[in-house]
Structure formats: structure tokens, C-alpha cells
Design an enzyme around this catalytic site. Structure first.
Site, PDB file in Angstrom:
ATOM      1  CE  LYS A  65     111.352  -4.739 136.366  1.00  0.00           C
ATOM      2  NZ  LYS A  65     110.622  -4.083 137.432  1.00  0.00           N
TER       3      LYS A  65
ATOM      4  CE  LYS B 280     111.385  -8.529 137.810  1.00  0.00           C
ATOM      5  NZ  LYS B 280     110.686  -7.500 138.476  1.00  0.00           N
TER       6      LYS B 280
HETATM    7  C1  PBG Z   1     107.818  -3.358 139.700  1.00  0.00           C
HETATM    8  C2  PBG Z   1     108.168  -4.799 139.624  1.00  0.00           C
HETATM    9  C3  PBG Z   1     107.766  -5.767 138.687  1.00  0.00           C
HETATM   10  C4  PBG Z   1     108.285  -6.979 139.141  1.00  0.00           C
HETATM   11  C5  PBG Z   1     109.007  -6.714 140.290  1.00  0.00           C
HETATM   12  N1  PBG Z   1     108.939  -5.366 140.561  1.00  0.00           N
HETATM   13  C6  PBG Z   1     106.880  -5.673 137.514  1.00  0.00           C
HETATM   14  C7  PBG Z   1     107.215  -4.864 136.354  1.00  0.00           C
HETATM   15  O1  PBG Z   1     108.281  -4.280 136.202  1.00  0.00           O
HETATM   16  O2  PBG Z   1     106.311  -4.753 135.517  1.00  0.00           O
HETATM   17  C8  PBG Z   1     108.061  -8.322 138.484  1.00  0.00           C
HETATM   18  C9  PBG Z   1     108.131  -9.501 139.408  1.00  0.00           C
HETATM   19  C10 PBG Z   1     107.624 -10.765 138.826  1.00  0.00           C
HETATM   20  O3  PBG Z   1     107.182 -10.855 137.655  1.00  0.00           O
HETATM   21  O4  PBG Z   1     107.662 -11.762 139.556  1.00  0.00           O
HETATM   22  N2  PBG Z   1     108.364  -2.526 138.755  1.00  0.00           N
END
Ligand code: PBG
Length: 324
Positions: free
Chosen positions: A194, A247
Site C-alpha cells: 500500500k 494499492k
Molecule cells: C484506511 C484506508 C484508506 C483507503 C482504504 N483504507 C485511506 C488511507 O490509507 O489514507 C483508501 C481507499 C481509496 O482511496 O479508495 N487506511
């Protein structure tokens, strides 16, 4: 001309193109993210993500019914809590909004694949994904809290938990907690690679989870790195992750492909909020054809190697692929 190789022969008709198409989307490939909030009768559109809503539980059930009818692969549930504190303790409350929603969904649709996002940023007053001390996010004290969140979701009926916090060691911490409580059949889909991405902007508005100060660069990955993603994925698999995720998706297709080439495990990709918002905005202006561009993009994500795609277009795409 004595051309004997003519690749165009296999592009002549729709029938031939269908026959030789290498990548085909199925509605079962898609996971649809849903945002649940307390109260009743609430269905509020998220301004930066048109077509997506904050729903109270009663309204959420109407969405869930539609998803079940469409035959989409599953749902990924996010909670918008009414209470935040320093450590995000409402995230593991038995009566939290996600826990209530899980119980209700499982009661009415036991067959629907129910995945929950496990993170603390929506629940902490500072908006970071764990426990903060002097502006520094503490890794190990956060693990126990994440494990408690995962267990509370499993107890409420989640089939799978998806930790998105990027703390080191969260997968094994969650696995041990679940196993000790006899939830060894609850799977873990880890947000393994991520990235600290600008593509999450609209989601943070949606989930009220933007950090009040600083950014997430000390825990989410540097977009410049690729080998590091493999290392993260390997660690998560060693810690027993069942599914690994990359992601965002669109700007990281190379990472998805490396994951596919290196690991024999299901791979998920998250087609995130910023990817959604960009295309929605362009489509609103008639600058792009939404349906064509979305199906092309989802096909590309699958072609890169992701057999599971988390996408805000899940419902539309499930309808569209029938006539692609
Ligand atoms: C929580 C989380 C996030 C997303 C999914 N879970 C945001 C982040 O890490 O700031 C992003 C999902 C999206 O942008 O569609 N940590």
C-alpha cells in the site's frame, strides 16, 4: 505481397475477437466498498465520489440487496464512527457501526462474502492509522489494537478481514488473535503493498480519515519502490496472509505483475477513490466515455495479474460486462 502472418485475421469479427480474448472480466472478480454510518434513513452522496454514499444501516441493507442480486463477488465494509479518541478504541467496540452492520448483513445474506477493512484512521482523533506519541506512530502498541478490531469483526460475522494500516507484523498479530479465539477460518486479505498515494484524497474526505498533521509516509510505501513491495508481500505471506493486495491499482500495474510472477497466491488490486474521481469528473464533461474507459481499465488491472478487483464501479461494471 507474400505476407503469410496477418495478426489482423484474428481481429476480423466480434466472434473471433471474443474467441481469442485472453482476459475476461467476471462480476465475481469485483469487491464493492461500502461506507456505513450511524443513524437512520441516511443516504448521503460523497461529493468527490458520485454514486457512492454514506449509508445508515437501514439504507445499507438496500444497497446490499442490490449487490446480492447483481452477483458481485463481495463487499468491503468501512465504518464512519460517531466517536473518535487518541487510540481509536471505538474501532473494536462490540456495538460499533461496522460490527452492527456485519451482524445484520450475515443474518440476512449469509452467503454474501463479507470483508471488513481493519484500520484505525477513521477512529483516531489525529487521523493516523495507530497510536501516536510525540508525532510518531508507534508500531508495536498498535498491533494489539488492530488485532482487537479484527477479532471484533470476526465475532460479528466477517468472512475476511483486510488490514490497511501498514504496520509491521500486523498480519501475524491478527492471525494469532483470531486463532486463539477459534476464528481460524476467517481469512486475511492484507493490503501488502500500500503506497503513500495522492490517489486516496477523495476517500479521506469520504471516511473523514485525513491525518490532522503530517502524512502517512512513515508507514505507507514510497511510490518510487518496487523491490520493497515484493519484500512486503513476502513478509505478509510468511505471516500467513491468504490474499495479498496492491494499492492503488492503475499507477501500479507493474507491481501487480511482479506480484503475479513471484507468488502463487490470489492477488487483489484496489482501484482507489482518486482513480474513480478522475474518470467520473472527465466523464461528466463528456471528455471520455465512462463505460468504455472503465472496462478497459478493469481489464488492464486483471491482465496485469489481479484476479480480485476492489472497485467503486463494481455495480456498474457487473451490468456493463454483459455487453462488452
Ligand atoms: C484506511 C484506508 C484508506 C483507503 C482504504 N483504507 C485511506 C488511507 O490509507 O489514507 C483508501 C481507499 C481509496 O482511496 O479508495 N487506511
Amino acid at each position: 505481397m507474400d505476407l503469410i502472418h496477418r495478426p489482423r485475421r484474428l481481429r476480423t469479427t466480434a466472434g473471433i475477437r471474443n474467441l481469442v480474448r485472453e482476459t475476461k472480466l467476471n462480476k465475481e472478480d469485483f469487491i464493492y466498498p461500502l461506507f456505513v454510518i450511524g443513524g437512520e434513513g441516511i443516504k448521503e452522496e460523497i461529493p468527490s465520489m458520485p454514486g457512492n454514499y454514506h449509508c445508515s444501516l437501514d439504507q445499507l441493507m438496500i444497497e446490499v440487496e442490490e449487490i446480492v442480486k447483481l452477483g458481485i463477488g463481495g463487499i468491503l465494509l468501512f465504518g464512519i464512527p460517531d466517536h473518535k479518541d487518541e487510540i481509536g478504541s471505538s474501532a473494536w467496540s462490540e456495538d460499533g457501526i461496522v460490527q452492527q452492520a456485519c451482524r445484520k448483513i450475515k443474518e440476512e445474506y449469509p452467503e454474501l462474502l463479507l470483508i471488513t477493512d481493519v484500520c484505525l484512521c477513521q477512529y483516531t482523533s489525529h487521523g493516523h492509522c495507530g497510536t501516536l506519541e510525540d508525532g510518531c506512530l508507534l508500531n508495536d502498541p498498535t498491533l494489539e489494537n488492530l488485532a482487537k478490531v479484527a477479532l471484533s469483526h470476526a465475532k460479528a460475522g466477517a468472512d475476511m478481514v483486510a488490514p490497511s494500516d501498514m504496520m509491521d507484523g500486523r498480519v501475524i498479530a491478527i492471525r494469532e488473535k483470531l486463532d486463539q479465539a477459534c476464528y481460524d477460518d476467517v481469512a486475511i486479505m492484507s493490503y501488502s503493498a500500500k503506497y503513500a498515494s495522492a490517489f486516496y484524497g477523495p476517500f479521506r474526505d469520504a471516511a473523514h480519515s485525513a491525518p490532522k498533521q503530517g502524512d502517512r509516509k512513515s508507514y505507507q510505501m514510497d511510490p518510487a519502490n518496487s523491490d520493497e513491495a515484493l519484500r512486503e508481500m513476502k513478509l505478509d505471506l510468511d505471516e500467513s496472509a491468504d490474499i495479498i493486495m496492491v494499492k492503488p491499482a492503475l499507477a501500479y500495474l507493474d507491481i501487480i505483475r511482479r506480484a503475479k510472477d513471484n507468488f502463487i497466491t490470489p492477488i487483489a488490486a484496489y482501484n482507489v477513490s482518486g482513480e474513480y474521481a478522475m474518470i467520473k469528473a472527465a466523464a461528466e464533461k463528456d471528455w471520455v466515455n465512462e463505460k468504455a474507459i472503465v472496462l478497459e481499465m478493469l481489464t488492464s488491472i486483471k491482465r496485469a495479474g489481479a484476479e480480485i478487483i476492489i472497485t467503486y464501479w463494481a455495480k456498474d461494471a457487473a451490468k456493463w460486462i454483459n455487453d462488452y
